[in-house]
Design a protein around this motif. Structure first.
Motif, mmCIF file in Angstrom:
data_model
loop_
_atom_site.group_PDB
_atom_site.id
_atom_site.type_symbol
_atom_site.label_atom_id
_atom_site.label_comp_id
_atom_site.label_asym_id
_atom_site.label_seq_id
_atom_site.Cartn_x
_atom_site.Cartn_y
_atom_site.Cartn_z
ATOM 1 N N ILE A 76 0.832 -1.204 0.000
ATOM 2 C CA ILE A 76 0.000 0.000 0.000
ATOM 3 C C ILE A 76 0.866 1.253 0.000
ATOM 4 O O ILE A 76 0.616 2.210 -0.748
ATOM 5 N N LEU A 80 1.552 4.455 -3.133
ATOM 6 C CA LEU A 80 1.127 5.836 -2.874
ATOM 7 C C LEU A 80 2.296 6.796 -3.014
ATOM 8 O O LEU A 80 3.450 6.434 -2.767
ATOM 9 N N GLN A 84 1.214 11.259 0.661
ATOM 10 C CA GLN A 84 -0.007 10.648 1.192
ATOM 11 C C GLN A 84 0.268 9.459 2.107
ATOM 12 O O GLN A 84 -0.667 8.896 2.676
ATOM 13 N N ARG A 85 1.503 9.075 2.262
ATOM 14 C CA ARG A 85 1.807 7.864 3.026
ATOM 15 C C ARG A 85 1.531 8.012 4.515
ATOM 16 O O ARG A 85 1.047 7.071 5.152
ATOM 17 N N ASP A 87 -0.755 9.838 5.976
ATOM 18 C CA ASP A 87 -2.202 9.733 6.190
ATOM 19 C C ASP A 87 -2.672 8.298 6.021
ATOM 20 O O ASP A 87 -3.563 7.833 6.743
ATOM 21 N N ALA A 88 -2.077 7.594 5.075
ATOM 22 C CA ALA A 88 -2.460 6.196 4.852
ATOM 23 C C ALA A 88 -2.113 5.341 6.070
ATOM 24 O O ALA A 88 -2.903 4.480 6.484
ATOM 25 N N SER A 91 -4.593 5.978 8.771
ATOM 26 C CA SER A 91 -5.863 5.304 8.481
ATOM 27 C C SER A 91 -5.768 3.808 8.736
ATOM 28 O O SER A 91 -6.698 3.193 9.273
#
Length: 198
Positions: A76, A80, A84-85, A87-88, A91
């Motif tokens: 994942i 990305l 954005q990593r 935030d990923a 999450s």
């Protein structure tokens, strides 16, 4: 004499000899990230997990690893962009914690619970607003009733007394044969004459 000269030459040689080589600075020991430490593997310099799972917070990776697995997390993050990593990862950790608390619904269950609370609070707010409008209407009605009461109870000016000419018996003195009636008649005629002159 020769011994003293030898000692002086030896001392001059020792003073002119180069200093011993300096010891190299110690190589900083880089501790592996929490992910590599838990997975018991060598943490590479360009480890994808290193910026997001620091060594002082192993629980963060343990939670995400238990639900998603290390290979899925790495995949994942590699798919990305770097912006954005972070935030990923947040999450993933949030979803993993929610899945551990509620294996069936996960974060959807938490969201549903929060939405239910929002709906209940909105209903309570609507009831409170309706009660507030009702109280305002009651206050306005009370003020109006008080104003009407004050107007009705205020002392009125004395009413004009009715003249004694209302009775038919009293009007008899105004006929032509009556002195008072003829007097008023003469006065009205004289006033008409004065107006005609003007």
């Amino acid at each position: 004499m020769e011994s003293s000269s030898e000692t002086t030459t030896n001392s001059s040689r020792s003073s002119s000899s180069p200093p011993p080589p300096a010891t190299p600075p110690p190589i900083p020991v880089v501790s592996p990230c929490a992910a590599c430490k838990i997975l018991r593997r060598r943490c590479a310099e360009k480890c994808v997990l290193k910026p997001y799972f620091p060594p002082n917070d192993p629980l963060k990776f343990t939670t995400a690893h238990r639900v998603f697995g290390a290979s899925n997390i790495i995949k994942i993050l590699q798919d990305l962009p770097e912006a954005q990593r972070a935030d990923a990862v947040s999450s993933l950790v949030y979803e993993a914690n929610a899945r551990l608390r509620d294996p069936v619904y996960g974060s959807a269950g938490a969201i549903c619970h929060l939405q239910k609370q929002v709906n209940e609070l909105q209903a309570q707010l609507a009831v409170a607003q309706a009660e507030l409008v009702n109280i305002q209407m009651q206050c306005q009605q009370a003020n109006l009733m008080a104003l009407i009461y004050m107007e009705n109870t205020a002392p009125k000016s004395a009413p004009l007394q009715q003249s004694s000419f209302d009775d038919d018996a009293d009007l008899a003195f105004l006929d032509e044969n009556n002195f008072l009636g003829s007097y008023f008649w003469d006065q009205s005629l004289s006033s008409l004459d004065m107006m005609s002159v003007l």
